[in-house]
Design a protein around this motif. Structure first.
Motif, PDB file in Angstrom:
ATOM      1  N   ARG A  32       0.807  -1.223   0.000  1.00  0.00           N
ATOM      2  CA  ARG A  32       0.000   0.000   0.000  1.00  0.00           C
ATOM      3  C   ARG A  32       0.843   1.277   0.000  1.00  0.00           C
ATOM      4  NH1 ARG A  32      -5.380   0.224   1.146  1.00  0.00           N
ATOM      5  NH2 ARG A  32      -6.424  -1.781   1.267  1.00  0.00           N
ATOM      6  N   ASP A  33       2.135   1.165   0.125  1.00  0.00           N
ATOM      7  CA  ASP A  33       3.036   2.321   0.039  1.00  0.00           C
ATOM      8  C   ASP A  33       4.113   1.993  -0.983  1.00  0.00           C
ATOM      9  OD1 ASP A  33       2.039   4.290   1.912  1.00  0.00           O
ATOM     10  OD2 ASP A  33       2.527   2.839   3.479  1.00  0.00           O
ATOM     11  N   GLY A  34       3.718   1.960  -2.236  1.00  0.00           N
ATOM     12  CA  GLY A  34       4.657   1.555  -3.265  1.00  0.00           C
ATOM     13  C   GLY A  34       4.236   1.985  -4.642  1.00  0.00           C
ATOM     14  N   PHE A  35       4.250   1.013  -5.538  1.00  0.00           N
ATOM     15  CA  PHE A  35       4.047   1.292  -6.951  1.00  0.00           C
ATOM     16  C   PHE A  35       3.371   0.082  -7.585  1.00  0.00           C
ATOM     17  CE2 PHE A  35       5.605   1.401 -11.363  1.00  0.00           C
ATOM     18  CZ  PHE A  35       5.360   2.726 -11.694  1.00  0.00           C
ATOM     19  N   VAL A  36       2.437   0.321  -8.499  1.00  0.00           N
ATOM     20  CA  VAL A  36       1.820  -0.760  -9.265  1.00  0.00           C
ATOM     21  C   VAL A  36       1.990  -0.460 -10.752  1.00  0.00           C
ATOM     22  CG1 VAL A  36       0.120  -1.458  -7.520  1.00  0.00           C
ATOM     23  CG2 VAL A  36      -0.498   0.289  -9.187  1.00  0.00           C
ATOM     24  N   SER A  37       2.176  -1.534 -11.512  1.00  0.00           N
ATOM     25  CA  SER A  37       2.295  -1.353 -12.949  1.00  0.00           C
ATOM     26  C   SER A  37       1.761  -2.582 -13.664  1.00  0.00           C
ATOM     27  CB  SER A  37       3.765  -1.122 -13.354  1.00  0.00           C
ATOM     28  OG  SER A  37       4.551  -2.243 -13.003  1.00  0.00           O
ATOM     29  N   SER A  38       1.252  -2.344 -14.867  1.00  0.00           N
ATOM     30  CA  SER A  38       0.771  -3.452 -15.691  1.00  0.00           C
ATOM     31  C   SER A  38       1.889  -3.896 -16.624  1.00  0.00           C
ATOM     32  CB  SER A  38      -0.470  -3.036 -16.496  1.00  0.00           C
ATOM     33  OG  SER A  38      -0.156  -1.980 -17.377  1.00  0.00           O
ATOM     34  N   LEU A  39       1.835  -5.141 -17.015  1.00  0.00           N
ATOM     35  CA  LEU A  39       2.859  -5.711 -17.891  1.00  0.00           C
ATOM     36  C   LEU A  39       2.947  -4.956 -19.217  1.00  0.00           C
ATOM     37  CD1 LEU A  39       4.946  -7.988 -18.268  1.00  0.00           C
ATOM     38  CD2 LEU A  39       3.115  -9.357 -19.258  1.00  0.00           C
ATOM     39  N   ASP A  40       1.792  -4.486 -19.727  1.00  0.00           N
ATOM     40  CA  ASP A  40       1.793  -3.794 -21.020  1.00  0.00           C
ATOM     41  C   ASP A  40       2.168  -2.313 -20.924  1.00  0.00           C
ATOM     42  OD1 ASP A  40      -0.475  -2.618 -19.915  1.00  0.00           O
ATOM     43  OD2 ASP A  40      -1.856  -3.435 -21.409  1.00  0.00           O
ATOM     44  N   GLY A  41       2.425  -1.816 -19.710  1.00  0.00           N
ATOM     45  CA  GLY A  41       2.829  -0.431 -19.526  1.00  0.00           C
ATOM     46  C   GLY A  41       1.699   0.582 -19.515  1.00  0.00           C
ATOM     47  N   GLN A  42       0.461   0.147 -19.675  1.00  0.00           N
ATOM     48  CA  GLN A  42      -0.675   1.073 -19.688  1.00  0.00           C
ATOM     49  C   GLN A  42      -1.006   1.624 -18.302  1.00  0.00           C
ATOM     50  OE1 GLN A  42      -2.421   2.251 -22.457  1.00  0.00           O
ATOM     51  NE2 GLN A  42      -0.668   1.301 -23.449  1.00  0.00           N
ATOM     52  N   LEU A  43      -0.568   0.931 -17.260  1.00  0.00           N
ATOM     53  CA  LEU A  43      -0.841   1.342 -15.883  1.00  0.00           C
ATOM     54  C   LEU A  43       0.485   1.441 -15.147  1.00  0.00           C
ATOM     55  CD1 LEU A  43      -3.081   1.737 -13.651  1.00  0.00           C
ATOM     56  CD2 LEU A  43      -2.736  -0.674 -13.147  1.00  0.00           C
ATOM     57  N   ALA A  44       0.739   2.583 -14.559  1.00  0.00           N
ATOM     58  CA  ALA A  44       1.927   2.794 -13.743  1.00  0.00           C
ATOM     59  C   ALA A  44       1.576   3.867 -12.719  1.00  0.00           C
ATOM     60  CB  ALA A  44       3.114   3.223 -14.601  1.00  0.00           C
ATOM     61  N   LEU A  45       1.314   3.430 -11.492  1.00  0.00           N
ATOM     62  CA  LEU A  45       0.795   4.352 -10.486  1.00  0.00           C
ATOM     63  C   LEU A  45       1.503   4.213  -9.147  1.00  0.00           C
ATOM     64  CD1 LEU A  45      -3.005   3.708 -11.103  1.00  0.00           C
ATOM     65  CD2 LEU A  45      -1.724   5.727 -11.806  1.00  0.00           C
ATOM     66  N   GLN A  46       1.677   5.353  -8.487  1.00  0.00           N
ATOM     67  CA  GLN A  46       2.149   5.381  -7.116  1.00  0.00           C
ATOM     68  C   GLN A  46       0.977   4.957  -6.223  1.00  0.00           C
ATOM     69  OE1 GLN A  46       5.387   6.264  -6.978  1.00  0.00           O
ATOM     70  NE2 GLN A  46       5.386   5.604  -4.860  1.00  0.00           N
ATOM     71  N   VAL A  47       1.242   4.120  -5.242  1.00  0.00           N
ATOM     72  CA  VAL A  47       0.208   3.655  -4.319  1.00  0.00           C
ATOM     73  C   VAL A  47       0.563   4.159  -2.923  1.00  0.00           C
ATOM     74  CG1 VAL A  47      -0.968   1.626  -3.368  1.00  0.00           C
ATOM     75  CG2 VAL A  47      -0.136   1.591  -5.722  1.00  0.00           C
ATOM     76  N   ALA A  48      -0.447   4.651  -2.211  1.00  0.00           N
ATOM     77  CA  ALA A  48      -0.220   5.164  -0.855  1.00  0.00           C
ATOM     78  C   ALA A  48      -1.441   4.900   0.005  1.00  0.00           C
ATOM     79  CB  ALA A  48       0.079   6.662  -0.899  1.00  0.00           C
ATOM     80  N   MET A  49      -1.204   4.732   1.285  1.00  0.00           N
ATOM     81  CA  MET A  49      -2.312   4.592   2.238  1.00  0.00           C
ATOM     82  C   MET A  49      -3.097   5.898   2.262  1.00  0.00           C
ATOM     83  SD  MET A  49      -2.730   1.859   4.131  1.00  0.00           S
ATOM     84  CE  MET A  49      -2.382   1.286   5.752  1.00  0.00           C
ATOM     85  N   PRO A  50      -4.427   5.810   2.257  1.00  0.00           N
ATOM     86  CA  PRO A  50      -5.222   7.038   2.375  1.00  0.00           C
ATOM     87  C   PRO A  50      -5.098   7.608   3.787  1.00  0.00           C
ATOM     88  CG  PRO A  50      -6.643   5.113   2.367  1.00  0.00           C
ATOM     89  CD  PRO A  50      -5.253   4.619   2.126  1.00  0.00           C
ATOM     90  N   PRO A  51      -5.287   8.906   3.940  1.00  0.00           N
ATOM     91  CA  PRO A  51      -5.198   9.518   5.265  1.00  0.00           C
ATOM     92  C   PRO A  51      -6.125   8.861   6.306  1.00  0.00           C
ATOM     93  CG  PRO A  51      -5.191  11.212   3.586  1.00  0.00           C
ATOM     94  CD  PRO A  51      -5.468   9.903   2.888  1.00  0.00           C
ATOM     95  N   ALA A  52      -7.305   8.412   5.868  1.00  0.00           N
ATOM     96  CA  ALA A  52      -8.244   7.780   6.806  1.00  0.00           C
ATOM     97  C   ALA A  52      -7.684   6.498   7.415  1.00  0.00           C
ATOM     98  CB  ALA A  52      -9.568   7.473   6.101  1.00  0.00           C
ATOM     99  N   LEU A  53      -6.668   5.906   6.752  1.00  0.00           N
ATOM    100  CA  LEU A  53      -6.040   4.690   7.271  1.00  0.00           C
ATOM    101  C   LEU A  53      -4.626   4.956   7.789  1.00  0.00           C
ATOM    102  CD1 LEU A  53      -7.180   2.077   4.582  1.00  0.00           C
ATOM    103  CD2 LEU A  53      -8.199   2.553   6.812  1.00  0.00           C
ATOM    104  N   GLY A  54      -4.317   6.239   7.994  1.00  0.00           N
ATOM    105  CA  GLY A  54      -3.033   6.595   8.585  1.00  0.00           C
ATOM    106  C   GLY A  54      -1.934   6.934   7.605  1.00  0.00           C
ATOM    107  N   GLY A  55      -2.239   7.021   6.334  1.00  0.00           N
ATOM    108  CA  GLY A  55      -1.224   7.331   5.335  1.00  0.00           C
ATOM    109  C   GLY A  55      -1.222   8.785   4.936  1.00  0.00           C
TER     110      GLY A  55
END
Length: 154
Positions: A32-55
């Motif tokens: 939840r504090d990292g990065f996700v990406s799709s194999l085809d490169g169409q998705l590449a996003l920073q992932v973070a905990m939402p403030p409501a869950l302490g992030g």
């Protein structure tokens, strides 16, 4: 992609695919504090905990991704059943809210609320199309009986 050991009952409806037509592949790094990406490169996003869950909220999160996926999939199912029934669904939308919280098993669970807008249709017809879309949508089939899904027609 199926668990052949899963128990089924005679009354259960089998919604598993009979043929896989497409496979999406994505990889997460850092949870939840990292990065996700799709194999085809169409998705590449920073992932973070939402403030409501302490992030810090400086990125998307799995619940947002699930909401985006479910709303777009459900809307496509709605357009499909509408077209099959001879209705124009121009201007229709589907919004999803995905909630997360603790469950009774000391883990976490999800709940979904879909808000469907079919502004040019009679409410009775709209309700029938929404019910039909809920039977067709792969996300609805995957979540049925597993999480609470509420559909609001407005």
């Amino acid at each position: 992609m199926t668990d052949d050991t899963a128990a089924t009952t005679d009354t259960a409806v089998d919604t598993r695919p009979t043929k896989i037509m497409y496979v999406a592949e994505a990889t997460a790094h850092g949870g939840r504090d990292g990065f996700v990406s799709s194999l085809d490169g169409q998705l590449a996003l920073q992932v973070a905990m939402p403030p409501a869950l302490g992030g810090d909220g400086n990125g998307t999160n799995p619940e947002q991704l699930f909401a985006a996926g479910y709303s777009s999939c459900f809307h496509n199912a709605l357009v499909l059943v509408g077209r099959r029934a001879g209705f124009d669904l121009t201007g229709s939308t589907v919004a999803a809210k995905v909630g997360i919280g603790p469950n009774k098993q000391k883990g976490y669970g999800l709940a979904v609320a879909l808000s469907v807008s079919l502004p040019i249709l009679d409410q009775g017809i709209a309700a029938k199309l929404v019910d039909a879309a809920h039977e067709v949508c792969p996300y609805s089939n995957a979540t049925r009986g597993n999480i609470d899904v509420t559909i609001l027609l407005g």
